[in-house]
Design an enzyme around this catalytic site. Structure first.
Site, PDB file in Angstrom:
ATOM      1  N   LYS A  70     -37.488 -32.495   5.775  1.00  0.00           N
ATOM      2  CA  LYS A  70     -37.597 -31.638   6.664  1.00  0.00           C
ATOM      3  C   LYS A  70     -38.352 -32.265   8.130  1.00  0.00           C
ATOM      4  O   LYS A  70     -39.456 -33.188   7.835  1.00  0.00           O
ATOM      5  CB  LYS A  70     -38.684 -30.560   6.197  1.00  0.00           C
ATOM      6  CG  LYS A  70     -37.813 -29.345   5.581  1.00  0.00           C
ATOM      7  CD  LYS A  70     -38.737 -28.179   4.966  1.00  0.00           C
ATOM      8  CE  LYS A  70     -37.874 -27.252   4.078  1.00  0.00           C
ATOM      9  NZ  LYS A  70     -38.855 -25.930   4.120  1.00  0.00           N
ATOM     10  N   HIS A  86     -43.690 -32.781   0.757  1.00  0.00           N
ATOM     11  CA  HIS A  86     -44.525 -31.847   1.313  1.00  0.00           C
ATOM     12  C   HIS A  86     -45.466 -32.391   2.214  1.00  0.00           C
ATOM     13  O   HIS A  86     -46.165 -33.313   1.833  1.00  0.00           O
ATOM     14  CB  HIS A  86     -45.295 -31.271   0.033  1.00  0.00           C
ATOM     15  CG  HIS A  86     -44.372 -30.387  -0.778  1.00  0.00           C
ATOM     16  ND1 HIS A  86     -44.779 -29.936  -2.149  1.00  0.00           N
ATOM     17  CD2 HIS A  86     -43.126 -29.583  -0.462  1.00  0.00           C
ATOM     18  CE1 HIS A  86     -43.760 -29.281  -2.815  1.00  0.00           C
ATOM     19  NE2 HIS A  86     -42.939 -28.990  -1.930  1.00  0.00           N
ATOM     20  N   HIS A 118     -31.971 -24.990  -6.071  1.00  0.00           N
ATOM     21  CA  HIS A 118     -33.157 -25.311  -5.693  1.00  0.00           C
ATOM     22  C   HIS A 118     -34.289 -25.279  -6.814  1.00  0.00           C
ATOM     23  O   HIS A 118     -35.201 -26.026  -6.707  1.00  0.00           O
ATOM     24  CB  HIS A 118     -33.844 -24.294  -4.535  1.00  0.00           C
ATOM     25  CG  HIS A 118     -35.027 -24.888  -3.886  1.00  0.00           C
ATOM     26  ND1 HIS A 118     -35.000 -26.053  -2.953  1.00  0.00           N
ATOM     27  CD2 HIS A 118     -36.343 -24.306  -3.866  1.00  0.00           C
ATOM     28  CE1 HIS A 118     -36.372 -26.030  -2.398  1.00  0.00           C
ATOM     29  NE2 HIS A 118     -37.086 -25.142  -2.912  1.00  0.00           N
ATOM     30  N   TYR A 126     -47.241 -25.857  -8.189  1.00  0.00           N
ATOM     31  CA  TYR A 126     -46.770 -26.067  -9.502  1.00  0.00           C
ATOM     32  C   TYR A 126     -47.966 -26.299 -10.496  1.00  0.00           C
ATOM     33  O   TYR A 126     -47.519 -26.004 -11.606  1.00  0.00           O
ATOM     34  CB  TYR A 126     -46.013 -27.517  -9.440  1.00  0.00           C
ATOM     35  CG  TYR A 126     -45.011 -27.650  -8.674  1.00  0.00           C
ATOM     36  CD1 TYR A 126     -43.760 -27.036  -8.837  1.00  0.00           C
ATOM     37  CD2 TYR A 126     -44.953 -27.851  -7.275  1.00  0.00           C
ATOM     38  CE1 TYR A 126     -42.497 -26.758  -8.302  1.00  0.00           C
ATOM     39  CE2 TYR A 126     -43.575 -27.712  -6.552  1.00  0.00           C
ATOM     40  CZ  TYR A 126     -42.454 -27.452  -6.819  1.00  0.00           C
ATOM     41  OH  TYR A 126     -41.583 -27.314  -6.120  1.00  0.00           O
ATOM     42  N   ARG A 152     -33.928 -31.669  -1.854  1.00  0.00           N
ATOM     43  CA  ARG A 152     -33.430 -30.299  -1.413  1.00  0.00           C
ATOM     44  C   ARG A 152     -32.097 -30.498  -1.533  1.00  0.00           C
ATOM     45  O   ARG A 152     -31.555 -31.742  -1.210  1.00  0.00           O
ATOM     46  CB  ARG A 152     -33.903 -29.998   0.029  1.00  0.00           C
ATOM     47  CG  ARG A 152     -35.608 -29.774   0.142  1.00  0.00           C
ATOM     48  CD  ARG A 152     -36.115 -29.559   1.403  1.00  0.00           C
ATOM     49  NE  ARG A 152     -37.478 -29.461   1.422  1.00  0.00           N
ATOM     50  CZ  ARG A 152     -38.391 -30.401   1.720  1.00  0.00           C
ATOM     51  NH1 ARG A 152     -37.749 -31.517   2.081  1.00  0.00           N
ATOM     52  NH2 ARG A 152     -39.683 -30.208   1.630  1.00  0.00           N
ATOM     53  N   ARG A 170     -34.908 -29.014  -8.069  1.00  0.00           N
ATOM     54  CA  ARG A 170     -36.110 -29.406  -7.386  1.00  0.00           C
ATOM     55  C   ARG A 170     -37.452 -28.989  -8.089  1.00  0.00           C
ATOM     56  O   ARG A 170     -38.162 -29.773  -8.477  1.00  0.00           O
ATOM     57  CB  ARG A 170     -35.934 -29.210  -5.909  1.00  0.00           C
ATOM     58  CG  ARG A 170     -37.271 -29.790  -5.094  1.00  0.00           C
ATOM     59  CD  ARG A 170     -36.857 -29.406  -3.827  1.00  0.00           C
ATOM     60  NE  ARG A 170     -37.795 -29.565  -2.974  1.00  0.00           N
ATOM     61  CZ  ARG A 170     -38.388 -30.457  -2.259  1.00  0.00           C
ATOM     62  NH1 ARG A 170     -37.899 -31.635  -2.562  1.00  0.00           N
ATOM     63  NH2 ARG A 170     -39.408 -30.252  -1.545  1.00  0.00           N
TER      64      ARG A 170
END
Length: 295
Positions: free
Chosen positions: A173, A267, A241, A276, A150, A244
């Site tokens: 995150k 994730h 982004h 995806y 990110r 990514r």
């Protein structure tokens, strides 16, 4: 509510942005219920809110233009608050927790093609006449595409990682860490930037710097990428982004394992990474529609 937010931030590892969003969503919900009932709401009335109160709030939010996706996020925040509160005060929050989230079409990631990703990297280099600034921008975008970072993760790197090795530990995150391989092209791009940067890249300081020496702002990279994609005639979805997204999609196209890609992207849920596969299917159907003789 302050105690709940402290729990979200400390125990659950929520980022500052997450805590702020939770606070805004829950406060908006409570403010609506106050106006809806026409009186100040104490703790006891808030514990007895029912389905009608939830429907009224959701209708109000939709009426003021809030999208189904945003309303689903707000409802998730409200449920989180009530779940936490009910566990501690021992009341029944079923009416809140059983409220159905509005349906919405999940947006598929918009990756670039492999040639477009390469062209974008090459064009980013030509956006500034100062060698060190040009090298900096290329290094950042190369990390986004080469490591699936990110933009906040790339710009949060410390100069202490220099010189880059074959792997890099990233804090993502919620403070979650993951280890990603670093391609030779990414190591070379960062090394070139470090050798040209006029600022002291001491351990403990930001790796990527602005012209005045402070930490690099995300908006500057966004502008550079925007200028490059306009020169190439790429769509507006070609953002930092998107690099990514391209990283993940190109790995999947090449036969990458979905679980491994999940780990590389950081994730928390495999369902997020599975978006995806939708990109891959969408591309397959487009090729089929264009190429099949009876289409």
């Amino acid at each position: 509510m302050a105690a709940w937010l402290a729990d979200v931030g400390a125990l659950r590892g929520g980022s500052e942005a997450t805590v702020t969003a939770y606070a805004r969503d829950a406060a908006g919900f409570l403010a609506f219920q106050t106006g809806h009932h026409g009186d100040s709401m104490g703790l006891s009335p808030l514990k007895t809110l029912g389905p009608r109160d939830m429907r009224a709030w959701m209708a109000f939010e939709r009426g003021r233009g809030v999208s189904a996706r945003s309303l689903a996020r707000q409802l998730s925040s409200v449920k989180s608050f009530y779940r936490w509160w009910a566990e501690r005060d021992g009341f029944d929050a079923t009416a809140i927790l059983s409220t159905r989230s509005p349906k919405f079409q999940r947006k598929l990631p918009r990756p670039l093609s492999v040639p477009a990703a390469r062209e974008l990297l090459e064009t980013v280099e030509a956006q500034d006449t100062r060698d060190w600034v040009s090298a900096r921008d290329v290094a950042v975008v190369t990390l986004l595409y080469g490591c699936g970072m990110r933009i906040s993760e790339a710009l949060g790197l410390s100069a202490g990682i220099l010189p880059l090795t074959d792997t890099l530990r990233i804090r993502g995150k919620g403070g979650k860490e993951r280890e990603v391989p670093v391609l030779p092209m990414a190591r070379a791009a960062v090394a070139r930037y470090a050798s040209l940067c006029p600022h002291d890249l001491a351990p403990g300081t930001a790796l990527f710097r602005g012209v005045r020496g402070g930490p690099l702002n995300q908006r500057l990279i966004a502008r550079v990428v925007e200028a490059a994609r306009m020169q190439l005639g790429l769509p507006a979805t070609a953002t930092p982004h998107a690099m990514r997204h391209s990283f993940a999609t190109h790995l999947l196209d090449a036969g990458g394992d979905l679980r491994a890609i999940q780990e590389l992207l950081g994730h928390a849920s495999l369902s997020t990474t599975q978006a995806y596969t939708g990109v891959d299917t969408a591309r397959l159907m487009e090729v089929y529609a264009n190429a099949h003789p009876k289409a």
